[in-house]
Scaffold this active site. Structure first.
Site: not given
Ligand code: UDX
Length: 404
Positions: A239
């Site tokens: 996403c």
């Molecule tokens: C995301 C959105 O959170 C969700 O609402 C939407 O529907 C789809 O996209 P997702 O991609 O499944 O969800 O995972 P998420 O937990 O949001 O993490 C996305 C990326 O950001 C990951 O690579 C994660 O490692 C990174 N991340 C997340 C960080 O590096 N730091 C954080 O504090 C949070």
């Protein structure tokens, strides 16, 4: 309600299971025969905690065409086209396949503002974005923090209210284009927040302070909040990168400046190299060094490697002349298929000269300290540095401010 859901991906399968748990009669319409057959056997095409078990306790059928639904959801993919914009061909295919049906049709896939109105505007239709996270899909879909209903007419609006009204969360009634923009704006703001935290984490490392302690202080400001402040090696997944690219492409079409989105994407491209720099700092020249990447999935609790930061990390290490081996508890097969990288088992990875932890899998923290390679770069700060150092390892947890 009889609900037909198009698309057996994360959002489609999870929504199908949860709507079925809420007492609706659900079928999944999937064009890919192999995917349909796998679902019939009870196998999901991806790993998601608890979802296979939850699927097994439903009686959802995977079918080729809808059977007299009262409500249709479109959960098909909207991948990036070459110019970064969203490829809407799968949405258009569903629109024409269902053109003769009179029930409301609701888009859940992430689509650019204006899409629902343009493709379905003459039908009872709506846009109902999905905010679930991979790895927490079931809990997020069962208990969303908000529901956004962007309906084109009363029939669609009423059907969606009927579906969600039992939930204990705010329901936002709006038009489809605003609903579409809410989803893009949410993902873009979250992505830019992570890029900012990562940049701050790099500064913390240089000035010798721990980014987690800093973010604890920052997150207590109610205007910022404590969540999503985890510095690391960048964001990946299906996403954030795709949606920021798509929103930027849309902004450019409207001749809008995209400084913030450009910076978010650029910061995310640069971030994996911080782990390589840290490794060079400890190990010196990496030519010929056998370096193991721990964690190939874009985050823990998923086998999804789409836009995983392991991909640029693997490329950067190869460019340094290292012999790179890769290990993930769930995603070895996907990673090797997509990149051709050398994937290995845990024992082989632990026997490398150096390790870079790219994904915060909880099981990495349970590996006894003495079994790790001599040099460890913990790009997600999920290991206990003190124990590793006591076992004689050189460790940098990027962002925690300590030297090796
Ligand atoms: C995301 C959105 O959170 C969700 O609402 C939407 O529907 C789809 O996209 P997702 O991609 O499944 O969800 O995972 P998420 O937990 O949001 O993490 C996305 C990326 O950001 C990951 O690579 C994660 O490692 C990174 N991340 C997340 C960080 O590096 N730091 C954080 O504090 C949070």
């Amino acid at each position: 309600m009889r609900i037909s859901i198009f698309g057996a991906g994360f959002v489609g399968v999870t929504s199908a299971v949860v709507f079925s748990e809420w007492g609706h009669e659900v079928e999944l319409v999937e064009v890919d025969a192999a995917r349909r057959e796998a679902l019939e056997r009870g196998n999901l095409p991806f790993y998601e905690p608890g979802l296979e078990e939850a699927w097994a306790s439903t009686n959802i059928q995977a079918v080729t065409a809808p059977n007299d639904p009262e409500l249709i959801f479109v959960c098909v993919g909207t991948p990036s086209a070459d110019d970064g914009s969203a490829d809407l061909s799968a949405i258009e295919a569903v629109a024409s396949a269902t053109a003769r049906l009179r029930c409301p049709i609701i888009i859940k896939s992430t689509v650019p503002p204006g899409t629902t109105q343009a493709i379905l505007g003459t039908r009872p239709s709506g846009m109902n974005p999905e905010f679930l996270r991979e790895g927490a899909a079931l809990q997020d879909a069962r208990k969303p923090d908000r529901v956004v209903i962007g309906a084109t007419n009363g029939e669609a609006r009423e059907a969606l209210h009927q579906l969600y009204s039992h939930l204990d969360c705010p329901i936002i009634d709006t038009d489809p284009t605003t609903a579409e923009m809410i989803k893009y704006a949410s993902n873009t703001m979250l992505a830019s927040r992570i890029a900012m935290v990562n940049e701050l984490g790099n500064v913390c490392q240089s000035v010798g302070v721990n980014v987690d302690a800093v973010m604890q202080g920052v997150g207590l400001d109610w205007r910022i909040g404590p969540h999503f402040l985890q510095a690391g090696l960048g964001f990946g997944g299906s996403c954030f990168p795709k949606d920021v690219h798509a929103l930027r492409a849309l902004a450019r079409q409207h001749a809008q400046d995209t400084t913030m989105m450009d910076a978010t994407l650029r910061q995310n491209d640069l971030q994996p190299a911080t782990a390589v720099d840290a490794l060079r700092e400890v190990h010196g020249d990496l030519t010929g060094a056998r370096v193991a990447i721990f964690g190939l999935a874009f985050k823990a609790d998923t086998s999804d490697i789409r836009e995983s930061r392991a991909i640029p990390l693997w490329q950067a290490l190869q460019a340094e002349g290292a012999e790179v081996i890769c290990y993930d508890p769930m995603a070895n097969e996907e990673f090797s298929r997509a990149t051709g990288a050398q994937v290995v088992d845990l024992e082989t990875a632990l026997a490398a000269d150096a390790a870079i932890v790219q994904t915060a899998w909880p099981e990495f923290a349970r590996i006894p300290a003495e079994r790790w390679p001599a040099t460890v770069i913990d790009g997600r700060r999920c290991l206990d540095a003190q124990t590793l150092r006591m076992a004689g390892k050189k460790v940098i947890r990027t962002g925690d401010g300590s030297p090796a």
